[in-house]
Design an enzyme around this catalytic site. Structure first.
Site, PDB file in Angstrom:
ATOM      1  N   VAL A  36       0.855  -1.231  -0.010  1.00 40.88           N
ATOM      2  CA  VAL A  36       0.079   0.060   0.105  1.00 40.88           C
ATOM      3  C   VAL A  36       0.840   1.076   0.022  1.00 40.88           C
ATOM      4  CG1 VAL A  36      -1.739   1.267   1.190  1.00 40.88           C
ATOM      5  CG2 VAL A  36      -1.781  -1.334   1.274  1.00 40.88           C
ATOM      6  N   CYS A  37       0.669   2.389  -0.858  1.00 37.50           N
ATOM      7  CA  CYS A  37       1.347   3.518  -0.614  1.00 37.50           C
ATOM      8  C   CYS A  37       2.765   3.208  -1.157  1.00 37.50           C
ATOM      9  CB  CYS A  37       0.997   4.131   0.708  1.00 37.50           C
ATOM     10  SG  CYS A  37       1.433   5.909   0.803  1.00 37.50           S
ATOM     11  N   THR A  38       3.568   3.937  -0.462  1.00 35.24           N
ATOM     12  CA  THR A  38       5.150   3.750  -0.641  1.00 35.24           C
ATOM     13  C   THR A  38       5.647   2.621  -0.296  1.00 35.24           C
ATOM     14  OG1 THR A  38       5.590   5.276   1.188  1.00 35.24           O
ATOM     15  CG2 THR A  38       5.424   6.277  -0.947  1.00 35.24           C
ATOM     16  N   THR A  97       1.648   3.312  -6.528  1.00 38.41           N
ATOM     17  CA  THR A  97       1.842   3.809  -5.178  1.00 38.41           C
ATOM     18  C   THR A  97       1.253   4.913  -5.197  1.00 38.41           C
ATOM     19  OG1 THR A  97       3.904   4.202  -3.979  1.00 38.41           O
ATOM     20  CG2 THR A  97       4.102   5.004  -6.087  1.00 38.41           C
ATOM     21  N   GLY A 104      -2.592   2.481  -4.271  1.00 37.19           N
ATOM     22  CA  GLY A 104      -1.954   3.889  -4.287  1.00 37.19           C
ATOM     23  C   GLY A 104      -2.102   4.248  -2.758  1.00 37.19           C
TER      24      GLY A 104
END
Lengths: 223, 223
Positions: free
Chosen positions: B100-102, B120, B150
């Protein structure tokens, strides 16, 4: 601006009721956040995850905004005199008295929903009058300083709503952008009015049993 | 069905990257969830909240699904040999390798995104090729067993997507209903394509500086 936010933890809290709004409100410029529980021991959530409080009920500063999350642990929280007394004392002086999901019933047990319009998790809304509240079928409901959110994920929408009021829409939008809050659920089943009928038939027994049990717990408070 | 989910924690994780999917995936029937970190000590998140792991990297069972959340703490995670080695070892045998995310960059640092389409946090997507990935501008991206989400709140949509695949759409919808995931953001500013231009002008310097710094950290991995 100085602003104090206090979240109230208790065992078997639905962790996303708390962690969703925490993520949003913690980024408010100038805000100080306290996570309060009876002791400083980690509090077990509903997900096998324990959450570490930052302060105790006894040591917690007065909140500008107090937020009570929900979960099956609410049954224990409303029956716990210390937890209810803390919420009552904080709520008496806070500018915003708030809840997510069934946390509304902890506000109710503390006498903070008398005559107030409020919401909670969809399955429990019919029980709001049991704590003196006026049921409203909405995701976020505001009545004066009392702001309540619906079930679990509604806490994120609740948090952006109060954040915009406290810090302004520009700050709220900046945090929404940072958290990429542009939701796109792969299904449209997030409420009883939109879930497939077959699903409602499958789960309604569970929710009926659970809310009947909870109704009994609420009735016990009045005795 | 037996299914093992492993979440990876590191200091300064964006807690909602982790707690969102945890809430969704923990309710999968038959699933066992492990929350793994270097030690059993509480892990500080970005929100003043510390999270208690359930196991260490050394003791953690092999995952069917491994999920790496993101946050500013990813800078430390990608530079930490033990964390990267754990993700690499889990990822080699897991059916689903996810982020998830970075958190995507931790997968990348572990060599798990080579030639894979991935997403990301919106501000960091242009850096995905630095870890061998093919950038895709989407909220959830699947390439074989690699599923990436994202920024932050995208983790909830990511979780419902993989849950439906693993446990079927009916279970996913039942959990969506239980979590009342029927989002209604009060603003429409959750992505750079929808945020007001004035807001983008205000925040773009912050994100440019931050991602430039992170690009340097990624480059250092290759030396």
């Amino acid at each position: 601006m100085s602003f104090t936010t206090v979240f109230v933890l208790f065992p078997n809290v639905t962790q996303l009721d708390f962690t969703g709004p925490l993520q949003v409100l913690h980024r408010m410029p100038g805000a100080t956040t306290h996570i309060a529980a009876k002791t400083l021991d980690p509090v077990p959530s509903d997900c096998g995850l324990s959450l570490v409080p930052t302060t105790t009920f006894a040591d917690c500063p007065q909140a500008d905004l107090v937020c009570v999350p929900g979960g099956f642990g609410v049954s224990g929280a409303i029956a716990d005199a210390e937890t209810v007394a803390f919420v009552r004392a904080q709520g008496a002086k806070a500018r915003y008295v708030t809840s997510v999901c069934t946390g509304a019933f902890v506000l109710g047990a503390a006498g903070l929903l008398q005559g107030k319009r409020a919401t909670t998790h969809w399955a429990y809304r019919h029980l709001l009058p049991e704590v003196g509240a006026i049921r409203e079928d909405a995701r976020v409901v505001r009545d004066g300083g009392v702001v309540t959110g619906g079930g679990v994920t509604a806490g994120i929408d609740f948090a952006f709503t109060v954040l915009a009021e406290i810090a302004g829409p520009e700050i709220a939008q900046g945090i929404q952008l940072a958290l990429e809050y542009n939701p796109a659920p792969p299904f449209d089943a997030g409420g009883p009015d939109r879930a497939p009928e077959s699903l409602m038939n499958l789960v309604s027994g569970f929710w009926t049993d659970r809310t009947r049990e909870f109704a009994g717990e609420l009735a016990a408070l009045k005795r």
